[in-house]
Scaffold this active site. Structure first.
Site, PDB file in Angstrom:
ATOM      1  N   ASP A  35      18.221 -18.035  13.289  1.00  0.00           N
ATOM      2  CA  ASP A  35      17.389 -16.974  13.439  1.00  0.00           C
ATOM      3  C   ASP A  35      17.912 -15.623  13.633  1.00  0.00           C
ATOM      4  O   ASP A  35      18.101 -15.450  15.012  1.00  0.00           O
ATOM      5  CB  ASP A  35      16.553 -17.448  14.527  1.00  0.00           C
ATOM      6  CG  ASP A  35      15.312 -16.294  14.761  1.00  0.00           C
ATOM      7  OD1 ASP A  35      14.516 -16.522  15.850  1.00  0.00           O
ATOM      8  OD2 ASP A  35      15.219 -15.608  14.055  1.00  0.00           O
ATOM      9  N   SER A 199      14.160   1.786   5.779  1.00  0.00           N
ATOM     10  CA  SER A 199      14.086   1.687   4.301  1.00  0.00           C
ATOM     11  C   SER A 199      13.124   2.824   4.064  1.00  0.00           C
ATOM     12  O   SER A 199      12.100   3.060   4.687  1.00  0.00           O
ATOM     13  CB  SER A 199      13.293   0.474   3.782  1.00  0.00           C
ATOM     14  OG  SER A 199      13.187   0.500   2.379  1.00  0.00           O
TER      15      SER A 199
END
Ligand SMILES: Cc1c(C=O)c(-c2nnc3c4c(C[n+]5cc6c(C)n(C)c(C)c6c(Cl)n5)n(C)c(C)c4cnn23)c(C)n1C
Length: 327
Positions: A35, A199
């Site tokens: 994870d 982004s």
């Protein structure tokens, strides 16, 4: 030195990805969920109530000649789906893909929530986010990768996750043959303890690129791609049968739909998630659940497995950057 370990989807929906990890002497092998969105390595153990541990492989520290209890240490963690676990702490030798770390903090669960009890695919998690996110008190512990990084050929690891197929976690080297395109690197911000990046735009299908700044994390422990409502609504606006299903808490659509792809900017490049990966799983009859859903305004977006499956992702601790290459 390097390490390379295969991973595989836990079920027919790619809900999570499992990698076998060796703990202790002699080795006790447990199937764990790697994870990159958390920083604790914790396992079902001989200290987990047997009713909760049923169906899970457990770690028994007393059977390991190299285990040591960390006196007075405890841990407690809650995940994005409100699952949780807690317990005490040992150190032991932990080997992944042939690379061994001695003195690794192995957090033993004395309590696990129902989601973990029911998910017999995994016997715990290997946190691969930044050390600052570790929950052990009174002294934070390092992740396996942090401990390994100074001994690895290079302080990097890569995630290669695939739809209904084996993939790999590679440590200390980058196998560029796993990708079809070049790796584009972007800096990470380390303040929240995640592999967090920005982004600058997205595109739906063959449509034009839309400027939209997304602050998100690369998170192998999250199943879906969770983005701002603006983006998610714009995407399903392009899917004729899509509707928001309150009972499913997400967008569903007719399984026969040909879903558009979803692209997101990484620096001056883009990663494209094919529509086939966004047709995530059937919910009933011919209704399917989307792999792109809302981040519920939690203040950060999550590039989970649905996004990572489209790429080779490079977690570069040495340069504090994230690399994405189209697969
Ligand atoms: C903010 C956030 C998340 C951030 O992380 C998140 C999420 N998304 N997948 C997972 C998680 C997983 C992956 N996972 C998801 C599964 C789903 C959706 N289903 C039906 C099954 C059977 C699953 C299994 Cl076994 N495993 N695991 C193992 C853990 C501990 C998770 C914690 N949160 N989580 C959700 C649902 N939300 C709202």
């Amino acid at each position: 030195q390097t390490g390379s370990a295969p991973n595989h989807p836990s079920d027919s929906e790619d809900d999570e990805y499992i990698t076998n990890v060796s703990i202790g002497t002699p080795a006790q092998v447990l199937p764990l969920d790697f994870d990159t969105g958390s920083s604790d390595l914790w396992v079902f153990s001989s200290e987990t109530p047997s009713s909760s541990a049923r169906g899970h492989t457990i770690y028994t520290p007393s059977k390991s000649s190299t285990s040591k209890k960390v006196s007075g240490a405890s841990w407690s963690i809650t995940y994005g789906d409100n699952s949780s676990s807690s317990g005490d702490v040992y150190t032991d030798t932990v080997s992944i893909g042939g690379f061994s770390v001695t003195g690794q903090a192995v957090e033993s669960a004395t309590k696990v929530s129902s989601q973990f009890v029911q998910d017999t695919s995994n016997s715990g998690l290997v946190g691969l986010a930044l050390d600052s996110g570790n929950t052990v008190k009174p002294t934070k512990q390092k992740t396996w990768f942090s401990n390994a990084s100074s001994h690895l050929a290079s302080p990097v690891f890569t995630a290669d996750l695939n739809h209904q197929a084996d993939g790999s976690y590679n440590f200390g080297f980058i196998d560029t043959s796993l990708a079809s395109g070049p790796i584009t690197y972007v800096p990470i911000s380390t303040g929240n303890g995640f592999w967090e990046f920005t982004s600058s735009s997205y595109a739906i299908g063959g449509g034009s690129s839309k400027k939209h700044s997304t602050d998100g994390i690369a998170d192998t422990g999250t199943t879906l791609l969770l983005l701002d409502d603006t983006i998610v609504d714009a995407y399903y606006n392009q899917v004729q049968s899509a509707q928001y299903d309150d009972s499913q808490e997400g967008y569903t659509f007719d399984c026969s739909e040909d879903l558009p792809s979803f692209s997101f900017a990484v620096g001056s490049s883009t990663i494209t998630v094919p529509g086939s990966l966004i047709n995530f799983a059937p919910v009933d009859g011919n209704t399917c659940f989307g792999g792109l859903q809302s981040d519920d305004g939690i203040g950060i977006s999550i590039f989970g497995d649905v996004a990572i499956k489209a790429a080779l992702v490079v977690f570069d601790l040495g340069n504090k950057r994230l690399g994405w290459a189209q697969k």
